[in-house]
Design an enzyme around this catalytic site. Structure first.
Site, PDB file in Angstrom:
ATOM      1  N   PHE A  12     -39.492  35.267  -9.355  1.00 25.03           N
ATOM      2  CA  PHE A  12     -40.638  35.235  -9.542  1.00 25.03           C
ATOM      3  C   PHE A  12     -41.519  36.631  -9.624  1.00 25.03           C
ATOM      4  N   ILE A  61     -25.560  41.112 -11.610  1.00 26.67           N
ATOM      5  CA  ILE A  61     -25.936  42.559 -11.966  1.00 26.67           C
ATOM      6  C   ILE A  61     -23.994  42.780 -10.857  1.00 26.67           C
ATOM      7  N   ALA A  83     -33.133  42.433 -10.428  1.00 24.76           N
ATOM      8  CA  ALA A  83     -32.546  41.097  -9.260  1.00 24.76           C
ATOM      9  C   ALA A  83     -31.661  41.514  -8.225  1.00 24.76           C
ATOM     10  N   THR A 131     -38.666  46.985  -0.750  1.00 23.25           N
ATOM     11  CA  THR A 131     -39.445  46.158  -0.194  1.00 23.25           C
ATOM     12  C   THR A 131     -40.154  47.199   0.855  1.00 23.25           C
ATOM     13  N   ASP A 132     -40.684  46.648   1.522  1.00 25.08           N
ATOM     14  CA  ASP A 132     -41.836  47.599   2.507  1.00 25.08           C
ATOM     15  C   ASP A 132     -40.521  47.449   3.983  1.00 25.08           C
ATOM     16  N   GLU A 133     -39.898  46.141   3.564  1.00 17.52           N
ATOM     17  CA  GLU A 133     -38.963  45.510   4.960  1.00 17.52           C
ATOM     18  C   GLU A 133     -38.148  46.118   5.422  1.00 17.52           C
ATOM     19  N   TYR A 156     -31.580  40.424   5.126  1.00 19.62           N
ATOM     20  CA  TYR A 156     -32.144  41.263   3.641  1.00 19.62           C
ATOM     21  C   TYR A 156     -32.445  42.294   3.665  1.00 19.62           C
ATOM     22  N   LYS A 160     -31.067  46.105   1.076  1.00 20.68           N
ATOM     23  CA  LYS A 160     -32.493  46.788   0.349  1.00 20.68           C
ATOM     24  C   LYS A 160     -32.100  47.394   1.150  1.00 20.68           C
ATOM     25  N   LEU A 196     -44.070  31.540   2.563  1.00 18.46           N
ATOM     26  CA  LEU A 196     -44.712  30.731   3.238  1.00 18.46           C
ATOM     27  C   LEU A 196     -45.245  30.218   2.078  1.00 18.46           C
ATOM     28  N   ILE A 212     -45.222  26.853  11.001  1.00 15.08           N
ATOM     29  CA  ILE A 212     -45.427  28.284  11.540  1.00 15.08           C
ATOM     30  C   ILE A 212     -44.391  28.751  12.007  1.00 15.08           C
ATOM     31  N   ARG A 220     -48.473  40.280   7.659  1.00 18.64           N
ATOM     32  CA  ARG A 220     -47.943  40.185   6.378  1.00 18.64           C
ATOM     33  C   ARG A 220     -48.987  41.291   5.048  1.00 18.64           C
ATOM     34  N   HIS A 290     -37.521  37.982  13.867  1.00 14.96           N
ATOM     35  CA  HIS A 290     -39.022  37.888  13.183  1.00 14.96           C
ATOM     36  C   HIS A 290     -39.739  38.817  13.217  1.00 14.96           C
ATOM     37  N   TYR A 347     -35.001  23.299   7.738  1.00 15.03           N
ATOM     38  CA  TYR A 347     -36.476  22.816   8.574  1.00 15.03           C
ATOM     39  C   TYR A 347     -36.285  22.014   9.394  1.00 15.03           C
TER      40      TYR A 347
HETATM   41  P1  NAD Z   1     -37.305  35.769  -6.465  1.00 15.22           P
HETATM   42  O1  NAD Z   1     -36.357  35.698  -5.525  1.00 15.22           O
HETATM   43  O2  NAD Z   1     -37.949  35.100  -6.959  1.00 15.22           O
HETATM   44  O3  NAD Z   1     -35.692  36.181  -7.722  1.00 15.22           O
HETATM   45  C1  NAD Z   1     -34.674  37.166  -7.754  1.00 15.22           C
HETATM   46  C2  NAD Z   1     -33.563  37.252  -9.270  1.00 15.22           C
HETATM   47  O4  NAD Z   1     -32.941  37.599  -9.299  1.00 15.22           O
HETATM   48  C3  NAD Z   1     -33.781  35.571  -9.712  1.00 15.22           C
HETATM   49  O5  NAD Z   1     -33.935  35.549 -11.226  1.00 15.22           O
HETATM   50  C4  NAD Z   1     -32.338  35.484  -9.754  1.00 15.22           C
HETATM   51  O6  NAD Z   1     -32.069  34.353 -10.418  1.00 15.22           O
HETATM   52  C5  NAD Z   1     -31.947  36.979  -9.539  1.00 15.22           C
HETATM   53  N1  NAD Z   1     -30.709  37.128  -8.962  1.00 15.22           N
HETATM   54  C6  NAD Z   1     -30.189  37.154  -7.990  1.00 15.22           C
HETATM   55  N2  NAD Z   1     -29.170  37.429  -7.874  1.00 15.22           N
HETATM   56  C7  NAD Z   1     -28.662  38.223  -9.234  1.00 15.22           C
HETATM   57  C8  NAD Z   1     -27.482  38.471  -9.598  1.00 15.22           C
HETATM   58  N3  NAD Z   1     -25.946  38.819  -8.985  1.00 15.22           N
HETATM   59  N4  NAD Z   1     -26.893  39.111 -10.298  1.00 15.22           N
HETATM   60  C9  NAD Z   1     -28.469  39.176 -11.818  1.00 15.22           C
HETATM   61  N5  NAD Z   1     -29.180  38.343 -11.074  1.00 15.22           N
HETATM   62  C10 NAD Z   1     -29.820  38.062 -10.167  1.00 15.22           C
HETATM   63  O7  NAD Z   1     -36.439  37.952  -6.468  1.00 15.22           O
HETATM   64  P2  NAD Z   1     -38.560  38.491  -6.048  1.00 15.22           P
HETATM   65  O8  NAD Z   1     -39.637  37.986  -4.920  1.00 15.22           O
HETATM   66  O9  NAD Z   1     -39.030  38.076  -7.405  1.00 15.22           O
HETATM   67  O10 NAD Z   1     -38.143  39.434  -5.852  1.00 15.22           O
HETATM   68  C11 NAD Z   1     -37.711  40.356  -6.973  1.00 15.22           C
HETATM   69  C12 NAD Z   1     -37.846  41.308  -6.318  1.00 15.22           C
HETATM   70  O11 NAD Z   1     -38.771  42.362  -5.363  1.00 15.22           O
HETATM   71  C13 NAD Z   1     -36.444  41.690  -5.149  1.00 15.22           C
HETATM   72  O12 NAD Z   1     -35.630  42.994  -5.621  1.00 15.22           O
HETATM   73  C14 NAD Z   1     -36.821  42.027  -3.933  1.00 15.22           C
HETATM   74  O13 NAD Z   1     -36.471  42.616  -3.014  1.00 15.22           O
HETATM   75  C15 NAD Z   1     -38.370  42.721  -4.385  1.00 15.22           C
HETATM   76  N6  NAD Z   1     -39.462  42.695  -3.524  1.00 15.22           N
HETATM   77  C16 NAD Z   1     -39.551  41.321  -3.804  1.00 15.22           C
HETATM   78  C17 NAD Z   1     -40.939  40.940  -2.784  1.00 15.22           C
HETATM   79  C18 NAD Z   1     -41.771  40.001  -2.622  1.00 15.22           C
HETATM   80  O14 NAD Z   1     -42.922  39.370  -2.182  1.00 15.22           O
HETATM   81  N7  NAD Z   1     -41.297  38.700  -2.569  1.00 15.22           N
HETATM   82  C19 NAD Z   1     -42.251  42.446  -2.528  1.00 15.22           C
HETATM   83  C20 NAD Z   1     -41.546  43.459  -2.114  1.00 15.22           C
HETATM   84  C21 NAD Z   1     -40.017  43.345  -2.830  1.00 15.22           C
HETATM   85  O1  DAU Z   2     -42.420  42.256   2.774  1.00 18.39           O
HETATM   86  C1  DAU Z   2     -41.912  42.201   0.974  1.00 18.39           C
HETATM   87  C2  DAU Z   2     -41.016  40.802   1.527  1.00 18.39           C
HETATM   88  O2  DAU Z   2     -42.589  39.942   1.489  1.00 18.39           O
HETATM   89  C3  DAU Z   2     -40.224  40.637   0.868  1.00 18.39           C
HETATM   90  O3  DAU Z   2     -39.425  41.747   0.559  1.00 18.39           O
HETATM   91  C4  DAU Z   2     -39.565  39.216   0.764  1.00 18.39           C
HETATM   92  O4  DAU Z   2     -38.499  39.592  -0.748  1.00 18.39           O
HETATM   93  C5  DAU Z   2     -40.131  38.468   0.196  1.00 18.39           C
HETATM   94  O5  DAU Z   2     -39.571  37.078   0.785  1.00 18.39           O
HETATM   95  C6  DAU Z   2     -41.330  38.765   1.836  1.00 18.39           C
HETATM   96  O6  DAU Z   2     -40.644  38.316   2.951  1.00 18.39           O
HETATM   97  P1  DAU Z   2     -41.304  37.522   4.371  1.00 18.39           P
HETATM   98  O7  DAU Z   2     -40.240  37.159   5.666  1.00 18.39           O
HETATM   99  O8  DAU Z   2     -42.601  38.471   4.982  1.00 18.39           O
HETATM  100  O9  DAU Z   2     -41.931  36.426   3.401  1.00 18.39           O
HETATM  101  P2  DAU Z   2     -41.849  34.398   3.850  1.00 18.39           P
HETATM  102  O10 DAU Z   2     -42.397  33.792   2.632  1.00 18.39           O
HETATM  103  O11 DAU Z   2     -40.357  34.100   3.428  1.00 18.39           O
HETATM  104  O12 DAU Z   2     -42.544  34.842   4.980  1.00 18.39           O
HETATM  105  C7  DAU Z   2     -43.933  35.353   5.366  1.00 18.39           C
HETATM  106  C8  DAU Z   2     -44.210  34.953   6.737  1.00 18.39           C
HETATM  107  O13 DAU Z   2     -43.871  33.736   7.008  1.00 18.39           O
HETATM  108  C9  DAU Z   2     -43.205  35.609   8.160  1.00 18.39           C
HETATM  109  O14 DAU Z   2     -44.083  36.529   9.247  1.00 18.39           O
HETATM  110  C10 DAU Z   2     -42.188  34.515   8.264  1.00 18.39           C
HETATM  111  C11 DAU Z   2     -43.224  33.635   8.494  1.00 18.39           C
HETATM  112  N1  DAU Z   2     -42.890  31.871   7.686  1.00 18.39           N
HETATM  113  C12 DAU Z   2     -42.375  32.229   6.516  1.00 18.39           C
HETATM  114  C13 DAU Z   2     -41.866  30.830   6.271  1.00 18.39           C
HETATM  115  C14 DAU Z   2     -40.525  30.223   4.746  1.00 18.39           C
HETATM  116  C15 DAU Z   2     -43.482  30.771   8.386  1.00 18.39           C
HETATM  117  O15 DAU Z   2     -44.126  31.245   9.149  1.00 18.39           O
HETATM  118  N2  DAU Z   2     -42.605  29.615   7.751  1.00 18.39           N
HETATM  119  C16 DAU Z   2     -42.542  29.637   6.585  1.00 18.39           C
HETATM  120  O16 DAU Z   2     -41.401  27.755   6.560  1.00 18.39           O
END
Ligand code: NAD
Ligand code: DAU
Length: 350
Positions: A12, A61, A83, A131-133, A156, A160, A196, A212, A220, A290, A347
């Site tokens: 993504f 990786i 990644a 990530t902020d997590e 997770y 990180k 979500l 939910i 968030r 959570h 689910y």
């Molecule tokens: P994502 O899950 O959409 O994509 C992860 C990518 O990494 C995929 O293309 C997957 O094929 C690749 N990958 C996974 N394991 C691998 C491996 N062993 N070797 C090579 N490639 C591999 O993730 P995202 O949501 O795009 O997140 C990207 C980065 O940003 C992550 O490090 C995540 O922790 C961080 N991040 C995400 C969010 C968010 O809201 N999505 C917020 C803050 C930080």
């Molecule tokens: O804060 C950054 C993080 O945000 C990233 O590091 C993670 O990679 C990314 O997945 C995201 O984590 P969250 O757990 O916050 O995102 P998610 O979309 O899974 O969930 C958002 C909120 O919604 C969380 O409070 C859980 C809730 N949720 C999630 C799902 C999938 C639901 O209520 N129902 C659902 O089905």
């Protein structure tokens, strides 16, 4: 002129980052290394796959020999490390996959860079996207700053946090020129529908329940993905070596209010009677451990590097919904196969 290894560029955030760098910096060479897990999809990069400065390599990786060969062959000057295994719910089911990719994978990349650069750090950058997590969970008030103590609470976020520590250890011990950013929740096009927002958009289109967790009161802080990758660009080029920058939208929503906003906009766009999508909301068993609330203080990035989010949330969500409605084929592809199995497992027990 950089030769950049982007990891996870088919995911993504990685795909938005790759697109931005390939288009904005035609003089840079960009190599995208991605294992193509369920979350990686080369369809995310169709529009740039033939650009002369872009190259894709399928690989893991955690494969140190592959990394050594790539560093030696391409003479990378920089790494943008995206990644990761990224979905919290999957980390609850399968923590070792997260420790393997996020911890060992990051350590392997650092080791390969260290061996190739061999102490010559002129014009080199190892940028770790995090990530902020890692900061844990906030109560009803306060914000995460760059000095907030780490307190990760899911497999997770612990993986990180561990990777952040290893990156800093390479900075302090070997003087590796690292930068780290910790971002809040992203949303936007190409977001995999296990998270979500895209999950709810997908389910609203298909008139399926909107699950939910708990009471929907968790908070968030949402940022449009293109604003995140613009921040990475600014930090990559102008941020200080060894520093951490928090990135966030100052845009907090409870999950239930966010989903109601999605329902409202989608009823409008799909021409459905007002209130019809909200009827799909279904409260299900809460996520284990959570985290209640995340909220980022991004003032360091704003003050030092002049970055600001460009989009208001309602506008960003509207653009995002429009993208999903215009890209139903993409949604169909990513929700076939493995996704069906995941969805049932995840689910049907709730
Ligand atoms: P994502 O899950 O959409 O994509 C992860 C990518 O990494 C995929 O293309 C997957 O094929 C690749 N990958 C996974 N394991 C691998 C491996 N062993 N070797 C090579 N490639 C591999 O993730 P995202 O949501 O795009 O997140 C990207 C980065 O940003 C992550 O490090 C995540 O922790 C961080 N991040 C995400 C969010 C968010 O809201 N999505 C917020 C803050 C930080
Ligand atoms: O804060 C950054 C993080 O945000 C990233 O590091 C993670 O990679 C990314 O997945 C995201 O984590 P969250 O757990 O916050 O995102 P998610 O979309 O899974 O969930 C958002 C909120 O919604 C969380 O409070 C859980 C809730 N949720 C999630 C799902 C999938 C639901 O209520 N129902 C659902 O089905």
């Amino acid at each position: 002129m950089h030769k950049i290894l982007i990891t996870g560029g088919a995911g993504f955030i990685g795909s938005h980052l790759t697109r931005l760098f390939v288009r904005k910096y035609p003089g840079y060479t960009i190599v995208n290394l991605d294992k193509l897990t369920y979350a990686g999809n080369l369809e995310n990069l169709r529009d740039i796959e033939n650009e002369p400065n872009y190259h894709f390599i399928k690989g893991d990786i955690t494969d140190l020999n592959l990394l050594r060969n790539l560093f030696s062959a391409h003479k990378f000057t920089a790494v943008l490390h995206c990644a990761a295994e990224s979905h919290v719910d999957r980390s609850i089911t399968d923590p070792l996959a997260f420790i393997n990719t996020n911890v060992l994978g990051t350590a392997s990349l650092l080791q390969a860079a260290k061996e190739e650069w061999a102490g010559d750090y002129e014009n080199k950058i190892f940028y770790h996207i995090s990530t902020d997590e890692v900061y844990g969970s906030l109560g009803e008030t306060g914000f995460f700053t760059e000095t907030t103590a780490y307190d990760p609470r899911s497999p997770y976020s612990a993986s990180k946090a561990s990777s952040d520590h290893i990156v800093r250890a390479f900075y302090h011990t070997y003087k590796m020129p690292v930068k780290i950013s910790n971002c809040s929740n992203n949303y936007g096009p190409y977001h995999f529908p296990e998270k979500l927002i895209p999950l709810c958009i997908h389910n609203i289109i298909n008139n399926k329940p909107l699950p939910i967790y708990g009471k929907g009161e968790n908070v968030r802080d949402w940022l449009f993905v293109e604003d995140h990758v613009r921040a990475i660009d600014v930090i990559f080029h102008n941020g200080k070596i060894g520093e951490t920058y928090n990135i966030g939208g100052h845009n907090e929503w409870t999950n239930i209010n966010l989903v109601k906003e999605l329902c409202r906009q989608m009823d409008d766009k799909l021409g459905r009677p007002k209130g019809s999508s909200e009827k799909l909301i279904t409260y299900v068993t809460d996520r284990a451990g959570h985290d209640l609330r995340y909220a980022i203080d991004a003032s360091k990035l704003k003050k030092e590097l002049g970055w600001m989010p460009s989009l208001q949330f309602e506008e960003g969500i509207s653009k995002t919904i429009d993208w999903y409605l215009a890209n139903t084929e993409w949604l169909k592809h990513v929700t076939s196969g493995e996704y069906q199995h995941y969805y049932t497992e995840q689910y049907h027990k709730r």
